[in-house]
Design a protein around this motif. Structure first.
Motif, mmCIF file in Angstrom:
data_model
loop_
_atom_site.group_PDB
_atom_site.id
_atom_site.type_symbol
_atom_site.label_atom_id
_atom_site.label_comp_id
_atom_site.label_asym_id
_atom_site.label_seq_id
_atom_site.Cartn_x
_atom_site.Cartn_y
_atom_site.Cartn_z
ATOM 1 N N ALA A 43 0.874 -1.112 -0.142
ATOM 2 C CA ALA A 43 -0.140 -0.166 -0.069
ATOM 3 C C ALA A 43 0.877 1.485 0.319
ATOM 4 O O ALA A 43 0.705 2.322 -0.395
ATOM 5 C CB ALA A 43 -0.522 -0.216 1.232
ATOM 6 N N ARG A 44 1.605 0.952 0.529
ATOM 7 C CA ARG A 44 2.662 2.086 0.971
ATOM 8 C C ARG A 44 3.527 2.845 -0.389
ATOM 9 O O ARG A 44 3.617 4.009 -0.933
ATOM 10 C CB ARG A 44 3.813 2.455 2.159
ATOM 11 C CG ARG A 44 4.566 3.211 2.492
ATOM 12 C CD ARG A 44 4.877 3.064 3.506
ATOM 13 N NE ARG A 44 6.582 2.389 3.924
ATOM 14 C CZ ARG A 44 6.006 1.112 4.228
ATOM 15 N NH1 ARG A 44 5.000 0.976 4.924
ATOM 16 N NH2 ARG A 44 6.910 -0.120 4.352
ATOM 17 N N LEU A 47 1.467 3.967 -3.224
ATOM 18 C CA LEU A 47 1.061 4.830 -3.230
ATOM 19 C C LEU A 47 1.474 6.630 -3.107
ATOM 20 O O LEU A 47 0.938 7.357 -4.425
ATOM 21 C CB LEU A 47 -0.061 5.666 -1.550
ATOM 22 C CG LEU A 47 -1.567 4.715 -1.710
ATOM 23 C CD1 LEU A 47 -1.604 4.700 -0.417
ATOM 24 C CD2 LEU A 47 -2.188 5.912 -2.643
ATOM 25 N N TYR A 177 -4.587 5.474 2.067
ATOM 26 C CA TYR A 177 -2.929 4.644 2.634
ATOM 27 C C TYR A 177 -4.489 3.984 4.245
ATOM 28 O O TYR A 177 -4.145 3.352 4.661
ATOM 29 C CB TYR A 177 -2.593 5.722 2.663
ATOM 30 C CG TYR A 177 -1.397 4.993 4.016
ATOM 31 C CD1 TYR A 177 -0.733 3.632 3.170
ATOM 32 C CD2 TYR A 177 -0.647 5.101 4.813
ATOM 33 C CE1 TYR A 177 0.314 3.118 3.629
ATOM 34 C CE2 TYR A 177 0.682 4.499 5.725
ATOM 35 C CZ TYR A 177 0.642 3.047 5.410
ATOM 36 O OH TYR A 177 1.637 2.094 5.944
#
Length: 226
Positions: A43-44, A47, A177
């Motif tokens: 996810a980090r 994004l 996030y």
């Protein structure tokens, strides 16, 4: 006050195009077999890459397209094909092919699971983190629609427009996030059966979005079809 109004309009434009709510089932599908640390890393990374891509095109998208001879219809055709394929596999209840890894890496992951002293291997596994680049970062988060929106919002090439556009998308990335971090909790609250139904529904929507991107790309490339 004008600054706040412009920021709000820009944020809503990005929210409507990227729609983090609709991206949530896709993210859950891509990280279904991953541990929480790996899912968080995906996810980090996704994004951050999506933010960088959008910021780059907001600052100099027109110059980039001109430099490489790229047209927006071509971007829509390529992105639409990827989104359609992802949606098709979700509609069939299958994992995205982009998330499949080789048996060697599967064995390595199993070995690491049996070894409590090696807890960071899954996070550093490049095959697992590749889904953060594609399809998560692009074309799902920073796809043709997001890029086109960023370029249109900064068409006047003023520093104020560029900063507002980049800031609004940055805020949206932070919100997305947080949603991704609590995706497992959301799944538990909703239930597996409801999540499977939602995944197939989002697969259908993604397939339609991909088809619409393809239609827009064809209409842009061949004016006679417009």
């Amino acid at each position: 006050m004008n600054f706040i109004h412009q920021f709000g309009l820009t944020f809503m434009a990005f929210f409507a195009i990227m729609n983090p709510i609709s991206s949530l089932p896709v993210y859950i599908s891509l990280t279904a077999d991953d541990d929480p640390k790996t899912a968080k890393a995906i996810a980090r990374k996704g994004l951050i890459l999506a933010f960088c891509i959008t910021a780059i095109f907001a600052l100099g998208g027109q110059y980039i397209f001109s430099m490489f001879g790229i047209t927006l219809p071509a971007l829509r055709l390529a992105g639409g094909s990827l989104v359609f394929l992802i949606g098709f596999h979700m509609l069939q209840g299958q994992s995205s092919p982009t998330h499949r890894i080789t048996s060697d890496h599967d064995n390595s992951t199993q070995s690491n699971a049996n070894n409590p002293n090696n807890t960071n291997q899954q996070i550093t596994d490049p095959d697992k983190l590749n889904v953060a680049i594609s399809p998560l970062a692009t074309p799902l988060l920073a796809g043709p629609g997001t890029i086109a929106t960023a370029m249109s919002l900064t068409a006047h090439h003023t520093m104020t427009d560029m900063m507002i556009t980049i800031s609004a998308f940055g805020v949206l990335c932070v919100i997305t996030y947080v949603l991704f971090l609590y995706s497992k909790t959301i799944v538990k609250l909703i239930g597996d059966n409801a999540m499977n139904v939602m995944t197939r529904m989002m697969g259908l929507i993604l397939a339609v979005i991909g088809a619409q991107m393809l239609i827009s790309g064809l209409q842009g490339a061949f004016k006679v079809l417009a």
